[in-house]
Design an enzyme around this catalytic site. Structure first.
Site, PDB file in Angstrom:
ATOM      1  N   LYS A 210       0.776  -1.501  -0.018  1.00 24.03           N
ATOM      2  CA  LYS A 210       0.054   0.025  -0.072  1.00 24.03           C
ATOM      3  C   LYS A 210       0.556   1.245   0.097  1.00 24.03           C
ATOM      4  O   LYS A 210       0.695   2.439  -0.489  1.00 24.03           O
ATOM      5  CB  LYS A 210      -1.018  -0.302   0.587  1.00 24.03           C
ATOM      6  CG  LYS A 210      -1.802   1.354   1.382  1.00 24.03           C
ATOM      7  CD  LYS A 210      -3.052   0.223   1.836  1.00 24.03           C
ATOM      8  CE  LYS A 210      -2.734   0.408   3.547  1.00 24.03           C
ATOM      9  NZ  LYS A 210      -2.928   2.414   4.010  1.00 24.03           N
ATOM     10  N   SER A 211       1.944   1.232   1.040  1.00 29.20           N
ATOM     11  CA  SER A 211       2.626   2.555   1.178  1.00 29.20           C
ATOM     12  C   SER A 211       3.561   2.801  -0.142  1.00 29.20           C
ATOM     13  O   SER A 211       3.393   3.696  -1.255  1.00 29.20           O
ATOM     14  CB  SER A 211       3.516   2.319   2.016  1.00 29.20           C
ATOM     15  OG  SER A 211       3.015   2.612   2.988  1.00 29.20           O
TER      16      SER A 211
ATOM     17  N   ARG B 129       3.003   5.675  -3.044  1.00 27.60           N
ATOM     18  CA  ARG B 129       4.476   6.558  -3.639  1.00 27.60           C
ATOM     19  C   ARG B 129       4.118   6.903  -4.758  1.00 27.60           C
ATOM     20  O   ARG B 129       4.984   7.913  -5.910  1.00 27.60           O
ATOM     21  CB  ARG B 129       5.001   6.332  -2.765  1.00 27.60           C
ATOM     22  CG  ARG B 129       5.763   6.722  -1.399  1.00 27.60           C
ATOM     23  CD  ARG B 129       5.823   6.440  -0.354  1.00 27.60           C
ATOM     24  NE  ARG B 129       6.055   6.513   0.980  1.00 27.60           N
ATOM     25  CZ  ARG B 129       5.207   6.287   1.978  1.00 27.60           C
ATOM     26  NH1 ARG B 129       4.214   5.707   1.687  1.00 27.60           N
ATOM     27  NH2 ARG B 129       5.177   6.858   2.941  1.00 27.60           N
TER      28      ARG B 129
ATOM     29  N   GLY C  88      -5.747   8.178   5.447  1.00 24.72           N
ATOM     30  CA  GLY C  88      -4.073   8.998   5.968  1.00 24.72           C
ATOM     31  C   GLY C  88      -2.568   9.325   5.182  1.00 24.72           C
ATOM     32  O   GLY C  88      -2.127  10.329   5.056  1.00 24.72           O
TER      33      GLY C  88
ATOM     34  N   SER D 220       7.183   9.101  11.694  1.00 19.52           N
ATOM     35  CA  SER D 220       5.353   8.857  11.125  1.00 19.52           C
ATOM     36  C   SER D 220       6.219   9.010   9.792  1.00 19.52           C
ATOM     37  O   SER D 220       7.157  10.408   9.668  1.00 19.52           O
ATOM     38  CB  SER D 220       4.509   9.816  11.596  1.00 19.52           C
ATOM     39  OG  SER D 220       3.879  10.056  10.586  1.00 19.52           O
TER      40      SER D 220
ATOM     41  N   GLN E  21       4.225   9.522   7.516  1.00 20.84           N
ATOM     42  CA  GLN E  21       3.537  10.298   6.477  1.00 20.84           C
ATOM     43  C   GLN E  21       4.127  11.818   7.107  1.00 20.84           C
ATOM     44  O   GLN E  21       3.809  12.160   5.866  1.00 20.84           O
ATOM     45  CB  GLN E  21       2.122  10.287   7.131  1.00 20.84           C
ATOM     46  CG  GLN E  21       1.579   8.474   6.541  1.00 20.84           C
ATOM     47  CD  GLN E  21       0.131   7.793   7.028  1.00 20.84           C
ATOM     48  OE1 GLN E  21      -1.163   9.249   7.647  1.00 20.84           O
ATOM     49  NE2 GLN E  21      -0.736   7.046   6.867  1.00 20.84           N
TER      50      GLN E  21
ATOM     51  N   ASP F 176       2.001  -0.871  11.859  1.00 20.87           N
ATOM     52  CA  ASP F 176       0.572  -1.246  11.310  1.00 20.87           C
ATOM     53  C   ASP F 176       0.171  -2.799  12.214  1.00 20.87           C
ATOM     54  O   ASP F 176      -0.527  -3.618  12.008  1.00 20.87           O
ATOM     55  CB  ASP F 176       0.479  -1.429  10.121  1.00 20.87           C
ATOM     56  CG  ASP F 176       0.753   0.080   9.173  1.00 20.87           C
ATOM     57  OD1 ASP F 176      -0.473   1.009  10.194  1.00 20.87           O
ATOM     58  OD2 ASP F 176       0.670   0.809   8.362  1.00 20.87           O
TER      59      ASP F 176
ATOM     60  N   LYS G 114      -4.770   6.312  14.355  1.00 17.87           N
ATOM     61  CA  LYS G 114      -5.456   5.871  13.672  1.00 17.87           C
ATOM     62  C   LYS G 114      -6.215   5.280  12.849  1.00 17.87           C
ATOM     63  O   LYS G 114      -7.427   6.667  12.817  1.00 17.87           O
ATOM     64  CB  LYS G 114      -4.295   4.009  13.736  1.00 17.87           C
ATOM     65  CG  LYS G 114      -3.082   3.869  13.892  1.00 17.87           C
ATOM     66  CD  LYS G 114      -2.152   4.383  12.721  1.00 17.87           C
ATOM     67  CE  LYS G 114      -1.028   4.967  13.006  1.00 17.87           C
ATOM     68  NZ  LYS G 114      -0.106   5.512  11.204  1.00 17.87           N
TER      69      LYS G 114
ATOM     70  N   ARG H 234      -7.695  -3.169   9.701  1.00 19.18           N
ATOM     71  CA  ARG H 234      -6.574  -3.560  10.324  1.00 19.18           C
ATOM     72  C   ARG H 234      -6.941  -4.649  11.780  1.00 19.18           C
ATOM     73  O   ARG H 234      -6.845  -5.530  11.710  1.00 19.18           O
ATOM     74  CB  ARG H 234      -5.546  -3.102  10.804  1.00 19.18           C
ATOM     75  CG  ARG H 234      -5.325  -2.350   9.993  1.00 19.18           C
ATOM     76  CD  ARG H 234      -3.181  -2.442   9.451  1.00 19.18           C
ATOM     77  NE  ARG H 234      -3.082  -1.598   8.499  1.00 19.18           N
ATOM     78  CZ  ARG H 234      -2.439  -1.989   7.260  1.00 19.18           C
ATOM     79  NH1 ARG H 234      -2.550  -2.987   7.047  1.00 19.18           N
ATOM     80  NH2 ARG H 234      -1.906  -0.933   6.027  1.00 19.18           N
TER      81      ARG H 234
HETATM   82  C1  S3P Z   1       1.994   5.169   6.438  1.00 19.33           C
HETATM   83  C2  S3P Z   1       2.720   5.204   7.697  1.00 19.33           C
HETATM   84  C3  S3P Z   1       1.874   4.930   9.012  1.00 19.33           C
HETATM   85  C4  S3P Z   1       1.623   3.512   8.839  1.00 19.33           C
HETATM   86  C5  S3P Z   1       0.201   4.137   7.314  1.00 19.33           C
HETATM   87  C6  S3P Z   1       1.065   4.055   6.191  1.00 19.33           C
HETATM   88  C7  S3P Z   1       2.510   5.548   5.220  1.00 19.33           C
HETATM   89  O1  S3P Z   1       1.548   5.737   9.457  1.00 19.33           O
HETATM   90  O2  S3P Z   1       0.410   3.229   9.395  1.00 19.33           O
HETATM   91  O3  S3P Z   1      -0.578   2.568   7.410  1.00 19.33           O
HETATM   92  O4  S3P Z   1       2.495   5.075   3.944  1.00 19.33           O
HETATM   93  O5  S3P Z   1       3.521   6.067   4.948  1.00 19.33           O
HETATM   94  P1  S3P Z   1       1.984   7.282  10.263  1.00 19.33           P
HETATM   95  O6  S3P Z   1       3.499   7.563   9.004  1.00 19.33           O
HETATM   96  O7  S3P Z   1       1.403   8.097  10.598  1.00 19.33           O
HETATM   97  O8  S3P Z   1       3.223   6.076  11.724  1.00 19.33           O
END
Ligand code: S3P
Length: 423
Positions: A13-14, A18, A85, A157, A159, A306, A333, A379
């Site tokens: 997913k991440s 990106r 998010g 984090s 994000q 996660d 979350k 999750r």
């Molecule tokens: C993510 C970062 C995480 C994670 C989210 C995906 C990302 O959040 O919990 O599912 O893709 O950068 P945080 O960076 O806020 O912890």
């Protein structure tokens, strides 16, 4: 149950978020193989289309084509980020470097999640924000020329880190960041390096210099370790057999859960390791194990953030009391995961308490029975579905459809790893 076979999990997913974002900013056509096609990934594709990128439909097994543009276009409608998010925060960073206004919103869960953690530092770089309902969405960003940033992040984090690095890219300015407790996932840094940007580590600081240029690319997204974790958990809890999860991303900033599992007595073998586009990939080989409790330290949390719902349900089957230290981030979350993990473990007959920001889970042998309320958090739903696979369990989950946020076909995949005892 007995497990067996070889399965694949959906794309990371991440990395998918990106890849879509970088493709939208590359002047030309990029191709993304193995992209996740879940609801969250679709949210990113949808808003990027509103910002002028052309993105082919996200369908399982299909390579996604993205025709990007060096500067995003002013959107004509509100950008709905759904439940995601990552979409929201990374986009806020990118839009901070664009000279137009855009309004972002999302579903009820996302609207309640904190955004000042990114708008604060982005504001210091020169972006302007209008909050419509306090610290959350809807939110309007007005980007502009940005200034360099040197910033100590309040939490580790990815994000926040990625939002600020993407502002550095869009605004063509230097960014220096310090993460307080352990390194969060570093996919953004790895991709930026592939495009010739300097991303260095200097005395613990992440130092970004806008020396690169986003060019069209081809990438193959590995399987998501956070999705694989649920199948790993089911195999660990099984009574017999062996499961192979093929082609999973094993970037060390994502696989903290494997280290914790090893301490709990479950060793997962990584086989046939390769590297694809700067990301390590391997097959995971898992066998059932008797689990014992462990202590998960604050510095470990970022690399398994996660996976805590899954690790907590596994801890409820381990001998002794497991403690997860300093997991307050779980409160913000997709749901208040900290409260809901403890409440739901108690609902199915386990003992679990929260003390300050620490989570305690006492292990036991009794079959879990009871009702689980997930607040539509994917999750939580998947973690308790895994708990529901132990012999004698009767776990009823209010909503398992939320799994589609990150893991399309999760229920079918979980059923598919079961083998008949005689097999
Ligand atoms: C993510 C970062 C995480 C994670 C989210 C995906 C990302 O959040 O919990 O599912 O893709 O950068 P945080 O960076 O806020 O912890």
């Amino acid at each position: 149950m007995r497990v067996g076979g070889t399965v694949r999990v959906p794309g990371d997913k991440s990395i998918t978020h990106r890849a879509l974002l970088f493709g939208a900013l590359a002047g030309g056509t990029s191709h993304v193989g193995g992209a996740l096609t879940s609801l969250d990934a679709r949210s990113t594709a949808r808003v990027l289309r509103q910002l002028g990128a052309e993105i082919s439909p996200l369908r399982p097994g299909r390579v996604v084509a993205i025709r990007g543009r060096r500067r995003l276009a002013r959107p004509t409608a509100v950008l709905d980020c759904g439940n995601s998010g990552t979409t929201t925060r990374l986009l806020l960073g990118l839009l901070s470097g664009h000279r137009f206004s855009a309004t972002l919103t999302g579903d009820a869960s996302l609207r309640g999640r904190p955004m000042r953690r990114v708008t604060g530092p982005l504001g210091r770089m020169g972006a302007r924000f209008i909050e419509h309902r306090g610290d959350g969405l809807p939110l309007t960003v007005r980007g502009g020329p940005l200034t360099p940033l040197r910033y100590e992040m309040p939490v580790s984090s990815a994000q926040i880190k990625s939002a600020l690095l993407l502002a550095g890219v869009a605004g063509n300015v230097e960014v220096e960041l310090l993460e307080p407790h352990g390194r969060s996932r570093d996919h953004t840094e790895r991709l930026l390096r592939a495009f010739g940007y300097q991303v260095m580590e200097r005395e613990g600081w992440i130092v970004f210099r806008p020396s690169g240029r986003l060019e069209p690319f081809e990438i193959q997204v590995p399987g998501d370790p956070s999705s694989a974790a649920f199948l790993v958990g089911a195999a660990v809890l099984a009574e017999a057999g062996e499961l192979r999860v093929a082609q999973v991303g094993v970037n060390p900033t994502r696989t903290g859960f494997l280290g914790v599992l090893a301490r709990m007595g479950a060793t997962v073998d990584l086989v046939e390791g390769t590297e694809q586009f700067g990301e390590p990939v391997a097959d995971l080989l898992i066998r059932p194990a008797e689990l014992r409790a462990t202590e998960v330290r604050p510095a470990e949390i970022a690399a398994l953030i996660d996976e805590i719902p899954l690790l907590a349900v596994l801890a409820s089957r381990a001998e002794g009391t497991t403690v997860f230290r300093q997991v307050g981030e779980l409160r913000v979350k997709e749901s208040d995961r900290l409260r809901l993990i403890a409440e739901n473990l108690r609902s199915v007959g386990s003992r679990s308490e929260i003390s300050g920001d620490d989570l305690y889970v006492e292990g036991g042998r009794a079959a879990p029975r009871g009702r689980v309320r997930t607040a539509a958090d994917h999750r939580l739903a998947m973690a308790f579905a895994v708990l529901g696979t132990v012999p004698g369990a009767r776990v009823s989950i209010d909503d398992l459809t939320s799994a589609a946020v990150s893991f399309p076909n999760f229920p079918e995949t979980l059923r598919g790893i079961r083998r008949r005892e005689s097999a």
